[in-house]
Design a protein around this motif. Structure first.
Motif, short mmCIF file in Angstrom:
data_model
loop_
_atom_site.label_atom_id
_atom_site.label_comp_id
_atom_site.label_asym_id
_atom_site.label_seq_id
_atom_site.Cartn_x
_atom_site.Cartn_y
_atom_site.Cartn_z
N MET B 1 0.84 -1.20 0.00
CA MET B 1 0.00 0.00 0.00
C MET B 1 0.88 1.26 0.00
O MET B 1 0.77 2.12 -0.84
CB MET B 1 -0.89 -0.05 1.26
CG MET B 1 -2.00 0.94 1.25
SD MET B 1 -1.47 2.51 1.94
CE MET B 1 -2.92 3.45 1.66
N ALA B 25 1.88 -2.90 4.12
CA ALA B 25 0.75 -3.49 3.38
C ALA B 25 -0.54 -2.80 3.78
O ALA B 25 -0.63 -2.18 4.83
CB ALA B 25 0.68 -4.98 3.69
N ALA B 26 -1.54 -2.91 2.93
CA ALA B 26 -2.84 -2.29 3.21
C ALA B 26 -3.39 -2.87 4.50
O ALA B 26 -3.38 -4.08 4.72
CB ALA B 26 -3.81 -2.55 2.05
N VAL B 59 1.75 5.61 -2.77
CA VAL B 59 0.63 5.25 -1.92
C VAL B 59 -0.44 4.68 -2.84
O VAL B 59 -0.88 5.35 -3.77
CB VAL B 59 0.08 6.48 -1.17
CG1 VAL B 59 -1.15 6.09 -0.35
CG2 VAL B 59 1.14 7.08 -0.26
N ASP B 60 -0.82 3.43 -2.58
CA ASP B 60 -1.81 2.77 -3.45
C ASP B 60 -1.39 2.83 -4.92
O ASP B 60 -2.22 3.04 -5.80
CB ASP B 60 -3.19 3.43 -3.28
CG ASP B 60 -4.02 2.74 -2.21
OD1 ASP B 60 -3.65 1.61 -1.83
OD2 ASP B 60 -5.02 3.32 -1.77
N PRO B 156 -6.58 6.93 3.06
CA PRO B 156 -6.34 5.53 3.41
C PRO B 156 -5.09 5.33 4.28
O PRO B 156 -4.97 4.32 4.96
CB PRO B 156 -6.17 4.84 2.05
CG PRO B 156 -5.82 5.93 1.09
CD PRO B 156 -6.46 7.17 1.61
N LEU B 157 -4.16 6.30 4.23
CA LEU B 157 -2.92 6.16 5.02
C LEU B 157 -2.91 7.18 6.14
O LEU B 157 -3.08 8.38 5.92
CB LEU B 157 -1.70 6.36 4.11
CG LEU B 157 -0.34 6.36 4.80
CD1 LEU B 157 -0.06 5.03 5.49
CD2 LEU B 157 0.77 6.69 3.81
N THR B 189 -4.43 2.09 6.82
CA THR B 189 -3.04 1.68 7.00
C THR B 189 -2.39 2.69 7.92
O THR B 189 -2.57 3.90 7.73
CB THR B 189 -2.32 1.67 5.64
OG1 THR B 189 -3.10 0.89 4.73
CG2 THR B 189 -0.94 1.10 5.76
#
Lengths: 339, 255
Positions: B1, B25-26, B59-60, B156-157, B189
Motif C-alpha cells: 500500500m 501493506a494495506a 501510496v496505493d 487511506p494512510l 493503513t
C-alpha cells in the motif's frame, strides 16, 4: 450545531451599522439636516428613484458634493484598514499584527514627507502610495532572502528593519526642512479631507480588488491557523496563500493610507472586537471587520469634525479615544477571551 | 500500500535520511522506533510532503512526490507530534479543517463534508464537545480531536507522529486502542512513530528500527525488540521479557 461562518444576523447588523453611519455622517455638520430627508436623498442617488426629500438644492448640494464623498471615503478607508488588520493577524497568527506591520506606515510617511518637503503637494497621494507599497515589497523580498525555510517571524523582522531605515531617512528630511514638520505631522495623524470625489475615485479600484481577494480566500486563513506544516498536510500551499493575502491586504492599506494618512487603531481593534463578539473564524471576522471598520471610521470622522467645530480633531485621536475604552468594555464583558 | 524506496532527506545541508526503504501493506500497522535524532519524525514529514525528499514514495500505486498537495492530502492524513491548537477554535470547526482537501479554494463545505465531520465526531465520542473550544479540552480529549481531524480527511494512510507522548498511561492505551479499532473499521493503513518500545510492540504488526537515518531492523516485534539490537542502537541496557501481546522492554541500570 453549525460550522463557524458568517451568521445572517451579524451580516444584517454590519450592513445596518454602515447605513446608520452613512446617514449620520451626511446629516450632521455645521448645517444639520434631518436624517430622514438625508436617507431619501441617498435613495435618490439610485438610478430610477425619484423621491421628494423636502430639501432645497443648496442642501442637496451639501449632501452630494461635500458630505457624501467624505462619508464614502471614511467607509472605504475604515473597511480597508480593518480588513487588512484582520488579514494580517491571521496570516501572522499574531493578535498584535496591524496593517502597518510590514513597513506601510514608514514607507507612506517617507513618501508624504518627501512630497511636502520638496513642495510637490500634488504628488502627495501617489508618493505615499508608492512609499507604502514599495516598502512592503522590499520587506517581503528581504524576508524571503532567508531561503526555503522562511518563517513569518523573518518577515516581521524584515518589516522592523525596513521601517527603521525609512524612518531614519524621514527624520533626516524633516530635520533639514523644519518648517514642514507641522504639516507632515498633521498628515501622519490622519485625516479624511476630500476634494469632491477625487480621493474616492483613487481608492475605489484598490479597495474593490483587495476586498474581493481577501474575502475570497478567508477560509484559507482558518486553515493557516494550524501552522504551515499542518496546513500543507491539509493540501494548502501556505507560502502561496500568505503571499496573495499579504499582497492584497498591503495594496488596500497603501491605497487607503495614501488618501487619508496614518489612521491608527482601526486595523487592530475592529477585528478583535468582531472576533470577541462574533466568534474566532476568519470566515466571519473578515467580512464583519470590513463592515464594522467602515462604520466605525465614518462615525469617528463625524466626531472629529463636529466635536470642536469649527475646528477639526485629527481622526487618529478620535479612533483611539473612543475605540480604546470600547474595546476594554468588550474585553471585560465577553465570555470568549481567547485571542 | 505504502512503498518507500531510497528516500533521502537533507535539512540545512545535513543529510538526515540516507536512503530509507520500507513498505507497509494495506491495513497493516507499522511503527517506526529508534533513538532521538534517528530521523523518525523527518521520515513522516517527508511522507506527508512537508519536507522535500528524493527517492520514490507510492501510496496505493500512486507516486506522491509530484502529486498536487490537495490530492496528496486525500491519500495521506497526518497527526503531528504537537499539533497547533488554534486559539478560539471550536472542536467542530477544527475537525472540519480535515475536509480542506475536498473543499474548492473559493467554495465552502458541502453537506457531505459536514455529514462526514458529524459521523467522525460520533465515532470518537466527541459530539458532546463539538461546540467547545479545543483549547479548553484535556490532553486525552484533544488527542482524540486531532485524530478526528485526520479521519475526516478520509485518507487511506494515517501517519501518527508519537501520538501518545503527551498522555498518561491510561490515555495512551485508550488512544492506541481507538486507533486500532478505527484501523479495522475503516481498513486504514497506519504508520506511526513511538518512543515507548513495549507499547509500540503491543500495537504494531511490524516494527522498523531506524538508526542514523537508515533502517537497522524491520520485522515482527519479537525480532526487532531484542536486547542485542536495543543495546547497539539505543546504547541502552534492557531486559526483554515475553508478554501477553508482545515483548516487554524493561530498562536496567547500567551500574
Amino acid at each position: 450545531m453549525r460550522a463557524a461562518g458568517l451568521r445572517v444576523g451579524w451580516l444584517i447588523g454590519g450592513v445596518g451599522a454602515v447605513v446608520v453611519a452613512l446617514i449620520a455622517a451626511v446629516a450632521f455638520g455645521p448645517v444639520s439636516l434631518p436624517p430622514g430627508s438625508v436617507a431619501v436623498e441617498l435613495l435618490n442617488l439610485i438610478p430610477g428613484v425619484r423621491l421628494n426629500s423636502g430639501l432645497n438644492p443648496r442642501e442637496i448640494a451639501i449632501i452630494t458634493e461635500i458630505r457624501l464623498p467624505r462619508a464614502v471615503l471614511g467607509l472605504l478607508v475604515g473597511a480597508m484598514l480593518a480588513l487588512a488588520g484582520g488579514c494580517y493577524q491571521g496570516v501572522f497568527r499574531n493578535p498584535l499584527a496591524d496593517p502597518y506591520l510590514l513597513g506601510v506606515a514608514a514607507g507612506a510617511g517617507l513618501g508624504a514627507t518627501m512630497a511636502i518637503a520638496f513642495d510637490e503637494r500634488a504628488l502627495l497621494a501617489p508618493a505615499a502610495f508608492l512609499g507604502a507599497a514599495g516598502s512592503v515589497l522590499v520587506t517581503y523580498l528581504l524576508g524571503m532572502a532567508g531561503g526555503r525555510d522562511r518563517s513569518s517571524a523573518t518577515l516581521i523582522l524584515a518589516g522592523v528593519a525596513v521601517s527603521s531605515f525609512l524612518a531614519a531617512i524621514q527624520t533626516y528630511l524633516l530635520q533639514r526642512n523644519v518648517d514642514t514638520i507641522r504639516e507632515v505631522y498633521s498628515w501622519l495623524l490622519g485625516r479624511l479631507s476630500t476634494d469632491g470625489w477625487h480621493e474616492v475615485r483613487l481608492l475605489l479600484p484598490y479597495a474593490l480588488l483587495t476586498g474581493v481577494v481577501v474575502l475570497a480566500l478567508r477560509r484559507e486563513l482558518d486553515v493557516l491557523s494550524v501552522g504551515d506544516d499542518e496546513a500543507a498536510g491539509l493540501g494548502l500551499h501556505p507560502q502561496r496563500s500568505r503571499l496573495i493575502l499579504l499582497a492584497a491586504a498591503s495594496l488596500g492599506t497603501a491605497a487607503a493610507v495614501a488618501v487619508s494618512g496614518l489612521i491608527g487603531f482601526v486595523g487592530i481593534i475592529v477585528p478583535h472586537v468582531v472576533r470577541l463578539l462574533a466568534g474566532g473564524s476568519y470566515r466571519s471576522i473578515l467580512p464583519l471587520s470590513l463592515l464594522f471598520g467602515a462604520a466605525f471610521l465614518t462615525l469617528c470622522d463625524l466626531a472629529a469634525r463636529t466635536l470642536i467645530a469649527p475646528g477639526e480633531l485629527p481622526i487618529g485621536v478620535v479612533t483611539a479615544f473612543f475605540g480604546a475604552p470600547f474595546f476594554v468594555l468588550v474585553l471585560r464583558t465577553s465570555r470568549q477571551v481567547s485571542l | 500500500m505504502l512503498v518507500i524506496e531510497g528516500v533521502r532527506v537533507t535539512l540545512g545541508g545535513t543529510e538526515i535520511l540516507h536512503g530509507v526503504d520500507l513498505s507497509v501493506a494495506a491495513g497493516e500497522w507499522v511503527t517506526v522506533i529508534g533513538p532521538n535524532g534517528a530521523g523518525k519524525s523527518t521520515l513522516l514529514k517527508a511522507l506527508s510532503g512537508t519536507v522535500p525528499h528524493t527517492g520514490v514514495v507510492t501510496v496505493d500505486g500512486t507516486g506522491t512526490t509530484a502529486l498536487p498537495r490537495r490530492r496528496r492530502a486525500q491519500l495521506v492524513a497526518t497527526v503531528a507530534q504537537q499539533p497547533v491548537v488554534p486559539p478560539g477554535m471550536r472542536v467542530l470547526d477544527y475537525v472540519l479543517l480535515g475536509r480542506t482537501p475536498y473543499i474548492p479554494t473559493l467554495g465552502r463545505e458541502s453537506a457531505r463534508d459536514l455529514a462526514k465531520v458529524e459521523q467522525t465526531l460520533h465515532q470518537l465520542d466527541l459530539h458532546r464537545f463539538a461546540g467547545r473550544e479545543l483549547a479548553t479540552l484535556s490532553g486525552g480529549e484533544r488527542q482524540r480531536v486531532f485524530l478526528a481531524r485526520a479521519l475526516a480527511q478520509d485518507a487511506p494512510l494515517l501517519l501518527l507522529d508519537e501520538p501518545t507522548s503527551a498522555l498518561d498511561i491510561g490515555h495512551q492505551q485508550e488512544v492506541l486502542e481507538l486507533v486500532d479499532r478505527l484501523r479495522r473499521e475503516h481498513s486504514l493503513t497506519v504508520l506511526a512513530t513511538m518512543h515507548d518500545l513495549s507499547v509500540a510492540g503491543e500495537y504494531a504488526d511490524r516494527l522498523v528500527l531506524l538508526a542514523d537515518g537508515r533502517v537497522a531492523a524491520d520485522g515482527p516485534p519479537e525480532q526487532v525488540l531484542t536486547e542485542e539490537l536495543l543495546a547497539r542502537h539505543y546504547r541502552a541496557r534492557v531486559r526483554v521479557i515475553a508478554g501477553e501481546f508482545g515483548p516487554i522492554v524493561v530498562p536496567v541500570r547500567l551500574s
